[in-house]
Enzyme design. Structure first.
Site, PDB file in Angstrom:
ATOM      1  N   ALA A 246       0.377  -1.190   0.077  1.00 49.50           N
ATOM      2  CA  ALA A 246      -0.268  -0.236  -0.107  1.00 49.50           C
ATOM      3  C   ALA A 246       0.427   1.635   0.119  1.00 49.50           C
ATOM      4  O   ALA A 246       0.389   2.429   0.357  1.00 49.50           O
ATOM      5  CB  ALA A 246      -0.868   0.310   1.053  1.00 49.50           C
TER       6      ALA A 246
ATOM      7  N   THR B 139       3.460   2.796  -1.664  1.00 49.88           N
ATOM      8  CA  THR B 139       4.461   3.248  -3.399  1.00 49.88           C
ATOM      9  C   THR B 139       3.293   2.613  -4.524  1.00 49.88           C
ATOM     10  O   THR B 139       2.644   1.670  -4.582  1.00 49.88           O
ATOM     11  CB  THR B 139       5.513   2.901  -3.479  1.00 49.88           C
ATOM     12  OG1 THR B 139       5.992   1.355  -3.411  1.00 49.88           O
ATOM     13  CG2 THR B 139       6.826   3.254  -2.660  1.00 49.88           C
TER      14      THR B 139
ATOM     15  N   TYR C  29      10.212  -9.866 -20.761  1.00 48.88           N
ATOM     16  CA  TYR C  29       9.135  -9.724 -20.272  1.00 48.88           C
ATOM     17  C   TYR C  29       7.336 -10.578 -19.679  1.00 48.88           C
ATOM     18  O   TYR C  29       7.758 -11.814 -19.682  1.00 48.88           O
ATOM     19  CB  TYR C  29       8.828  -8.136 -20.328  1.00 48.88           C
ATOM     20  CG  TYR C  29       7.607  -7.451 -18.338  1.00 48.88           C
ATOM     21  CD1 TYR C  29       7.652  -7.395 -17.673  1.00 48.88           C
ATOM     22  CD2 TYR C  29       6.487  -8.322 -18.705  1.00 48.88           C
ATOM     23  CE1 TYR C  29       7.638  -7.217 -16.719  1.00 48.88           C
ATOM     24  CE2 TYR C  29       5.556  -7.818 -17.594  1.00 48.88           C
ATOM     25  CZ  TYR C  29       5.932  -7.348 -15.923  1.00 48.88           C
ATOM     26  OH  TYR C  29       5.567  -7.504 -14.983  1.00 48.88           O
TER      27      TYR C  29
ATOM     28  N   PHE D 249       1.074   1.647  -7.435  1.00 50.98           N
ATOM     29  CA  PHE D 249      -0.216   1.359  -7.906  1.00 50.98           C
ATOM     30  C   PHE D 249      -0.765   0.537  -6.557  1.00 50.98           C
ATOM     31  O   PHE D 249      -2.038   1.319  -6.494  1.00 50.98           O
ATOM     32  CB  PHE D 249      -0.194  -0.055  -8.688  1.00 50.98           C
ATOM     33  CG  PHE D 249      -0.398   0.511 -10.162  1.00 50.98           C
ATOM     34  CD1 PHE D 249      -0.663   1.188 -10.647  1.00 50.98           C
ATOM     35  CD2 PHE D 249       1.052   0.034 -10.717  1.00 50.98           C
ATOM     36  CE1 PHE D 249      -1.047   1.297 -12.668  1.00 50.98           C
ATOM     37  CE2 PHE D 249       0.869   0.414 -12.070  1.00 50.98           C
ATOM     38  CZ  PHE D 249       0.291   1.053 -12.593  1.00 50.98           C
TER      39      PHE D 249
ATOM     40  N   ALA E 190       5.397  -5.534  -5.065  1.00 49.43           N
ATOM     41  CA  ALA E 190       6.472  -6.333  -5.595  1.00 49.43           C
ATOM     42  C   ALA E 190       7.748  -6.795  -4.970  1.00 49.43           C
ATOM     43  O   ALA E 190       7.628  -5.851  -4.186  1.00 49.43           O
ATOM     44  CB  ALA E 190       6.602  -5.089  -6.657  1.00 49.43           C
TER      45      ALA E 190
ATOM     46  N   TYR F 240       0.884  -7.264 -15.734  1.00 51.39           N
ATOM     47  CA  TYR F 240       1.465  -6.575 -16.985  1.00 51.39           C
ATOM     48  C   TYR F 240       1.283  -7.744 -17.891  1.00 51.39           C
ATOM     49  O   TYR F 240       1.803  -8.280 -17.744  1.00 51.39           O
ATOM     50  CB  TYR F 240       2.696  -5.734 -16.781  1.00 51.39           C
ATOM     51  CG  TYR F 240       3.426  -5.028 -17.834  1.00 51.39           C
ATOM     52  CD1 TYR F 240       2.524  -3.309 -18.341  1.00 51.39           C
ATOM     53  CD2 TYR F 240       4.666  -5.271 -18.698  1.00 51.39           C
ATOM     54  CE1 TYR F 240       2.629  -2.517 -19.542  1.00 51.39           C
ATOM     55  CE2 TYR F 240       4.495  -4.612 -19.624  1.00 51.39           C
ATOM     56  CZ  TYR F 240       3.853  -3.332 -19.929  1.00 51.39           C
ATOM     57  OH  TYR F 240       4.405  -2.477 -20.907  1.00 51.39           O
TER      58      TYR F 240
HETATM   59  P1  NAI Z   1       6.269  -0.615  -5.994  1.00 54.79           P
HETATM   60  O1  NAI Z   1       7.514  -1.494  -5.825  1.00 54.79           O
HETATM   61  O2  NAI Z   1       5.705   0.759  -6.189  1.00 54.79           O
HETATM   62  O3  NAI Z   1       6.007  -1.538  -4.443  1.00 54.79           O
HETATM   63  C1  NAI Z   1       6.081  -2.284  -3.727  1.00 54.79           C
HETATM   64  C2  NAI Z   1       4.682  -2.561  -2.644  1.00 54.79           C
HETATM   65  O4  NAI Z   1       4.754  -3.811  -1.850  1.00 54.79           O
HETATM   66  C3  NAI Z   1       4.981  -1.609  -2.242  1.00 54.79           C
HETATM   67  O5  NAI Z   1       4.325  -1.139  -0.911  1.00 54.79           O
HETATM   68  C4  NAI Z   1       6.033  -2.547  -0.769  1.00 54.79           C
HETATM   69  O6  NAI Z   1       6.601  -1.885   0.220  1.00 54.79           O
HETATM   70  C5  NAI Z   1       5.620  -3.595  -0.757  1.00 54.79           C
HETATM   71  N1  NAI Z   1       6.132  -4.546   0.044  1.00 54.79           N
HETATM   72  C6  NAI Z   1       7.132  -5.244  -0.784  1.00 54.79           C
HETATM   73  N2  NAI Z   1       7.860  -6.270  -0.076  1.00 54.79           N
HETATM   74  C7  NAI Z   1       6.986  -6.342   0.746  1.00 54.79           C
HETATM   75  C8  NAI Z   1       6.812  -7.518   1.823  1.00 54.79           C
HETATM   76  N3  NAI Z   1       7.448  -8.405   1.376  1.00 54.79           N
HETATM   77  N4  NAI Z   1       5.952  -7.193   2.510  1.00 54.79           N
HETATM   78  C9  NAI Z   1       5.080  -6.961   2.336  1.00 54.79           C
HETATM   79  N5  NAI Z   1       5.248  -5.292   1.595  1.00 54.79           N
HETATM   80  C10 NAI Z   1       6.160  -5.557   0.480  1.00 54.79           C
HETATM   81  O7  NAI Z   1       5.390  -1.644  -7.078  1.00 54.79           O
HETATM   82  P2  NAI Z   1       4.335  -1.179  -8.478  1.00 54.79           P
HETATM   83  O8  NAI Z   1       5.016  -1.364  -9.325  1.00 54.79           O
HETATM   84  O9  NAI Z   1       3.580  -0.463  -7.528  1.00 54.79           O
HETATM   85  O10 NAI Z   1       4.117  -2.984  -8.129  1.00 54.79           O
HETATM   86  C11 NAI Z   1       2.719  -2.935  -8.446  1.00 54.79           C
HETATM   87  C12 NAI Z   1       2.601  -4.691  -8.838  1.00 54.79           C
HETATM   88  O11 NAI Z   1       1.843  -3.705  -9.977  1.00 54.79           O
HETATM   89  C13 NAI Z   1       3.386  -5.533  -9.105  1.00 54.79           C
HETATM   90  O12 NAI Z   1       1.982  -7.135  -8.871  1.00 54.79           O
HETATM   91  C14 NAI Z   1       3.849  -5.102 -10.665  1.00 54.79           C
HETATM   92  O13 NAI Z   1       3.818  -6.214 -11.347  1.00 54.79           O
HETATM   93  C15 NAI Z   1       2.609  -4.831 -11.203  1.00 54.79           C
HETATM   94  N6  NAI Z   1       2.380  -3.753 -12.204  1.00 54.79           N
HETATM   95  C16 NAI Z   1       3.161  -2.739 -12.566  1.00 54.79           C
HETATM   96  C17 NAI Z   1       3.289  -2.076 -13.283  1.00 54.79           C
HETATM   97  C18 NAI Z   1       4.902  -1.234 -13.907  1.00 54.79           C
HETATM   98  O14 NAI Z   1       4.835  -0.345 -14.497  1.00 54.79           O
HETATM   99  N7  NAI Z   1       5.298  -0.322 -13.009  1.00 54.79           N
HETATM  100  C19 NAI Z   1       3.114  -2.039 -14.767  1.00 54.79           C
HETATM  101  C20 NAI Z   1       1.603  -3.258 -14.348  1.00 54.79           C
HETATM  102  C21 NAI Z   1       1.774  -3.976 -13.177  1.00 54.79           C
HETATM  103 NA    NA Z   2       2.211  -0.652  -4.985  1.00 49.69          NA
END
Ligand code: NAI
Ligand code: NA
Length: 395
Positions: free
Chosen positions: A48, A50, A234, A52, A139, A224
């Protein structure tokens, strides 16, 4: 203290509390400007802090007046050492939510673990009774399996053949050829264990077993796809196998939700600059061209615009539109033929010399620093700031 960006490769080691706060306020303002959504009321967001996940929490709270519990894994601050950005984002979010009388609490720890799941279930039981939406937005490069203690590491590799293509170092703007050797040994299984759907299902099973899912419950995880340009590394690479598994898991979860009339969805989102995507080779070059094209066409979106559209035009619309594989698509504008044709054309032309003109390297760079609270308009970076910021709803 004065906090400046300190980058190492594709990460930034410092974060600015005021910049992170401003980013969150900007996202809240955007959601308010779009009007109320007849959406969820009690929401758990896993991941939650950062990207998405944060956008999903902001949209739930400020778009639909929902109570939110956030789970994330962030580094707290200490005297002289700033926290990770998700810490400051959450502090700002919960401060703003509480100001408007919205319930907002959070748990900082490893979401893959039994302990953090237990704590979260107890908090839901005590404070909310049930949840009607769970967003799964983790992620992570690693996962320790809660039952076996085995630590899995995910890798970003092609499958079968070596991948060779262009990439850019977005700090220097230098375009080079990369060559990535194919997956070997347990690379695929390990990546699926970290980024596939097993943990998502564990969360929903645990919530269901204790009666914490409200009638008409929904859960959404993010995936994605992307274009053929990035396919080998990817969607047809190790991470793609994990996304295939995640997408298949949505059907397994839905099968278990009949008695609450619940449903699990995957939403396919747009490529965006986040901490997760900056680490993937080739993607930054693709994103810098994509941003240029989508901005010129007036259809560029960031995380908050994407999730606002997900809630208002898909999840909480009269009918939930999906593709033939049952997935919600908010990558529809990214994947438009005219957008992809233009990106493919620019890709051929991209060199260190041409990229500053034909790509949006500047937009990439700004978005990257914004993730850490830097280069945010209106923030005085010369002012002394207190790095030790508390998260008001942290349990
Ligand atoms: P992000 O790195 O901004 O957010 C990751 C979140 O997961 C953060 O809140 C972090 O604290 C949390 N986290 C990571 N490891 C953790 C753990 N062990 N325990 C608790 N919390 C943990 O990543 P983003 O880009 O928002 O990715 C979220 C999802 O969206 C992923 O499944 C990603 O594959 C997907 N996605 C991302 C795209 C992109 O271009 N960034 C495009 C489409 C999908
Ligand atoms: Na996220």
């Amino acid at each position: 203290m004065i906090i400046e960006p300190r980058t190492r490769g594709f990460i930034c080691l410092t974060a600015h509390p005021k910049g992170c706060e401003q980013n969150v306020i900007n996202q809240i303002d955007y959601i308010k400007s779009k009007g109320a959504i007849d959406g969820p009321k009690k929401v758990l967001v896993i991941g939650a802090s950062t990207g998405f996940g944060l956008a999903s929490r902001i949209t739930s709270a400020f778009g639909a007046n929902a109570s939110t519990i956030g789970v994330y894994f962030e580094k707290p601050p200490s005297e002289g050492r700033p926290a990770s950005p998700g810490w400051y984002n959450t502090a700002a979010f919960e401060t703003q939510a509480h100001k408007e009388g919205l319930y907002a609490k959070s748990i900082n720890g490893d979401a893959f673990s039994n302990e953090i799941k237990r704590q979260t279930l107890d908090l839901i039981k005590e404070d909310l009774g049930q949840v009607d939406l769970v967003i799964y937005s983790l992620a992570s490069p690693v996962r320790t399996h809660p039952d076996t203690g085995v630590k899995y590491k995910s890798v970003l590799k092609p499958i079968g053949d070596t991948f060779q293509n262009k990439t850019v170092d977005f700090h220097t703007g230098k375009v080079t050829e990369v060559s990535i050797a194919p997956a070997e040994g347990d690379d695929i299984e390990n990546t699926v264990a970290v980024m596939g759907g097993e943990d998502w299902k564990m969360w929903i099973d645990a919530l269901k077993a204790e009666g914490l899912l409200a009638p008409d419950f929904n859960t959404v995880a993010y995936s994605y796809i992307g274009p053929s340009l990035t396919e080998a590394v990817y969607r047809k690479g190790t991470i793609g196998r994990a996304k295939d598994h995640l997408e298949a898991t949505a059907f397994d979860i839905t099968d278990t939700l009949k008695d609450v009339n619940g449903k699990a969805y995957v939403s396919v989102n747009k490529a965006l600059v986040t901490q997760a995507s900056s680490a993937i080779p080739v993607i930054p070059l693709y994103i810098s061209l994509l941003y240029k094209v989508m901005k010129e066409m007036g259809i560029h979106e960031g995380c908050i615009e994407q999730i606002q559209r997900l809630f208002s035009d898909r999840l909480y619309a009269d009918t939930i539109a999906t593709d033939e594989q049952g997935r919600i698509r908010i990558d529809d504008w990214e994947m438009r033929d005219d957008v992809q044709a233009k990106v493919a054309e620019l890709w051929e032309e991209a060199t260190t010399e041409t990229l500053p003109e034909i790509g949006d390297l500047k937009g990439y760079d700004t978005d990257f620093f914004n993730l850490f609270g830097f280069k945010v308009p209106g923030v005085d970076y010369d002012a002394d700031v207190n790095e030790v910021v508390a998260i008001p709803g942290l349990q």
